[in-house]
Design an enzyme around this catalytic site. Sequence first.
Site, PDB file in Angstrom:
ATOM      1  N   LYS A  22       8.308 -24.495  33.207  1.00 52.38           N
ATOM      2  CA  LYS A  22       8.508 -25.940  33.432  1.00 52.38           C
ATOM      3  C   LYS A  22       8.664 -26.252  34.912  1.00 52.38           C
ATOM      4  CE  LYS A  22      12.163 -26.867  30.907  1.00 52.38           C
ATOM      5  NZ  LYS A  22      12.433 -25.655  30.156  1.00 52.38           N
ATOM      6  N   PRO A 196       3.186 -24.068  16.317  1.00 57.81           N
ATOM      7  CA  PRO A 196       4.421 -24.138  17.122  1.00 57.81           C
ATOM      8  C   PRO A 196       4.494 -25.420  17.957  1.00 57.81           C
ATOM      9  CG  PRO A 196       3.414 -21.965  17.297  1.00 57.81           C
ATOM     10  CD  PRO A 196       2.433 -22.821  16.556  1.00 57.81           C
ATOM     11  N   GLN A 198       3.036 -28.324  17.201  1.00 59.84           N
ATOM     12  CA  GLN A 198       3.314 -29.435  16.272  1.00 59.84           C
ATOM     13  C   GLN A 198       4.802 -29.503  15.938  1.00 59.84           C
ATOM     14  OE1 GLN A 198       0.727 -29.733  12.782  1.00 59.84           O
ATOM     15  NE2 GLN A 198      -0.753 -28.403  13.783  1.00 59.84           N
ATOM     16  N   CYS A 387      22.397 -11.623  55.405  1.00 57.92           N
ATOM     17  CA  CYS A 387      23.776 -11.909  55.002  1.00 57.92           C
ATOM     18  C   CYS A 387      24.534 -10.595  54.765  1.00 57.92           C
ATOM     19  CB  CYS A 387      23.805 -12.844  53.804  1.00 57.92           C
ATOM     20  SG  CYS A 387      25.361 -13.724  53.690  1.00 57.92           S
ATOM     21  N   GLY A 389      23.291  -7.935  54.047  1.00 57.66           N
ATOM     22  CA  GLY A 389      22.424  -6.953  54.712  1.00 57.66           C
ATOM     23  C   GLY A 389      22.765  -6.819  56.193  1.00 57.66           C
ATOM     24  N   GLU A 411      35.791  -6.925  52.657  1.00 58.66           N
ATOM     25  CA  GLU A 411      35.420  -7.285  51.283  1.00 58.66           C
ATOM     26  C   GLU A 411      35.501  -6.046  50.378  1.00 58.66           C
ATOM     27  OE1 GLU A 411      31.482  -9.071  50.868  1.00 58.66           O
ATOM     28  OE2 GLU A 411      31.692  -9.265  48.698  1.00 58.66           O
ATOM     29  N   ARG A 468      31.483 -15.665  52.767  1.00 62.00           N
ATOM     30  CA  ARG A 468      32.906 -15.822  53.070  1.00 62.00           C
ATOM     31  C   ARG A 468      33.322 -14.942  54.252  1.00 62.00           C
ATOM     32  NH1 ARG A 468      34.905 -18.458  48.607  1.00 62.00           N
ATOM     33  NH2 ARG A 468      33.860 -17.909  46.659  1.00 62.00           N
ATOM     34  N   HIS A 513      20.591 -17.203  55.566  1.00 67.47           N
ATOM     35  CA  HIS A 513      19.525 -16.826  54.628  1.00 67.47           C
ATOM     36  C   HIS A 513      18.220 -17.510  55.028  1.00 67.47           C
ATOM     37  CE1 HIS A 513      22.102 -15.210  51.277  1.00 67.47           C
ATOM     38  NE2 HIS A 513      23.004 -15.824  52.017  1.00 67.47           N
ATOM     39  N   GLU A 515      15.404 -17.055  53.879  1.00 64.53           N
ATOM     40  CA  GLU A 515      14.485 -17.204  52.740  1.00 64.53           C
ATOM     41  C   GLU A 515      14.507 -18.583  52.094  1.00 64.53           C
ATOM     42  OE1 GLU A 515      17.247 -15.401  52.802  1.00 64.53           O
ATOM     43  OE2 GLU A 515      18.252 -15.309  50.855  1.00 64.53           O
TER      44      GLU A 515
HETATM   45  N1  GLN Z   1      29.557 -10.925  50.328  1.00 66.69           N
HETATM   46  C1  GLN Z   1      29.249 -11.348  51.660  1.00 66.69           C
HETATM   47  C2  GLN Z   1      30.080 -12.558  52.079  1.00 66.69           C
HETATM   48  O1  GLN Z   1      30.588 -13.264  51.230  1.00 66.69           O
HETATM   49  C3  GLN Z   1      27.760 -11.630  51.819  1.00 66.69           C
HETATM   50  C4  GLN Z   1      27.286 -12.810  51.029  1.00 66.69           C
HETATM   51  C5  GLN Z   1      25.784 -12.884  50.903  1.00 66.69           C
HETATM   52  O2  GLN Z   1      25.083 -11.895  51.089  1.00 66.69           O
HETATM   53  N2  GLN Z   1      25.273 -14.050  50.523  1.00 66.69           N
HETATM   54  O3  GLN Z   1      30.200 -12.823  53.236  1.00 66.69           O
END
Ligand code: GLN
Length: 550
Positions: A22, A196, A198, A387, A389, A411, A468, A513, A515
């Site tokens: 969709k 299906p 219908q 992020c 990464g 974290e 965070r 990000h 992307e």
């Molecule tokens: N866990 C990490 C943070 O909160 C990275 C978050 C993420 O990759 N979007 O900062």
Amino acid sequence: MGMTDTPKYIFVTGGVTSSLGKGILAASLAKLLQLRGYRVSIQKFDPYINIDPGTLNPYEHGECYVTYDGAETDLDLGHYERFLNTETSQANNVTTGRIYQTVIHRERLGDYKGKTVQVVPHITDEIKRRFRLLNKDGDFDIILTEIGGTVGDIESFPYIEALRQFRFDHGPENVIVVHLTLVPYLAAVGELKTKPTQHSVKTLLQSGIQPDVLVCRSEVRIPPEVRAKVARFCNVRLEAVIENLNAPSIYEVPFLLKKENLDKVVLKLLDLDPLKEPDLSYWKDFVSRLKNPLDEVNIGLVGKYVELHDSYLSISESLRIASAKEELKVNISWIHSEDITPENHERVLKGLHGIIVAPGFGERGIEGKIYAVKYAREYNIPFVGICLGMQIAMVEYARHVMGYSEAHSVEFDPETPYPVIGLMEEQKKVKQLGGTMRLGAYECTLAENSVVRDAYGEEVIYERHRHRYELNNKYVPEFENSGMRMTGINPRTGLVEIVEIPSHPFFVGTQFHPEYKSTVETPHPLFQALIRAAHDHKNKEDDEGEELDD
Ligand code: GLN
């Protein structure tokens, strides 16, 4: 009739089964209407009780997409942006949870003046209000609304009832329903089956909705007599029975639907002028580049949700879009971070021309990600860490270059003696999980003579965030003294947004990000640069191989 003061509404519902596409149908139809000269937007109404998908595990619904204004949304909004080349916002994604939250909040305020609060009319009124909300500033001529789920689901009932009322209120010439169904091919009898479809139309009819257009997903061409049967039994015009075959890529769906005249049929039903033929030349060129690459590169995408490719949808689509621009095919190797160990990482990652370490939360697969970074760094493999990464790239560098073997992100290890990644100050008082991360677009200034400045060709960029934790600025001088460079900084807060290793051919970590900002018409410069670097790496490897042969 041409442009209108009040917008026209197209609702997209789904029948028979989920996963028929969709979102792609809505995005493709919207694209055709946009190319005819209409101002178009798409919104999605999701039937679940979560306020937004921000708290959902990616295994449930795939990636959580983030808008510039910081909404955590369904991944279909990514398709909408990539197809339409316009930004969506908080208002483009509404869930049942949010509808109920608003109504319950109002009840507590006493707004219902002693009345019993009910699904009809209070919930349906709130749904109808939200149907209109996207156009509160009169920005659009046509609003497409995708109703998530499949008709007949318990969760969908309030939306379908709200739609029935909405159409009654605004008139059938202003509100039409496009229903997506499946016409399966039964190989044993060599026949296409319409039953299906219908049945799903009957389900809609029971709720008082006669669809205007039926888009029929099918694996084989639908012959005229089958179309005629669908039209007759489902009460739609023959021209409004639209075949939707499987396309080699989602970016070819607009072409298939145009061939079926879906845009013209829809405009006629809405009493709108076709204005002009949609100019698909850019898209034609894009698809042709996608299909006729000059060479290929292998990019490893290292993450912990790789079994479900949708978890990284915007990353893989960004690679695809950028690959067309570069005329290089990108073969994505989906690498599970839990499968990478200190012992096997060189073997598992061998043969890659580029590596992306994906975003993520939580401990699972972290060691594997650290070793993916180590491999990219030591073997000069073009690398982008997004992020988490990027945060992992800092941990890896601190451990293996700076010698802080116990370095970590708080974290994962709150007690680490070397907290190179720390919790952001503003996050320390946060108690509630949902909607509380640092979200949305923020400014970033790029340093001169850096990989990113070259790639973007600009000094100031705005990219979207969802995190965070951040690089602990206390360690910046040490990182710099040991060969890392901070090449992107938030000018207001000093937060490090981008890191690079200048002695490496292409090593970039981004706290944001990238992307989320790729579209077909504006491929993302960072993904383009990564693909080019991966190709250079491949050529270099080939040259070195030849030298050895000599
Ligand atoms: N866990 C990490 C943070 O909160 C990275 C978050 C993420 O990759 N979007 O900062």
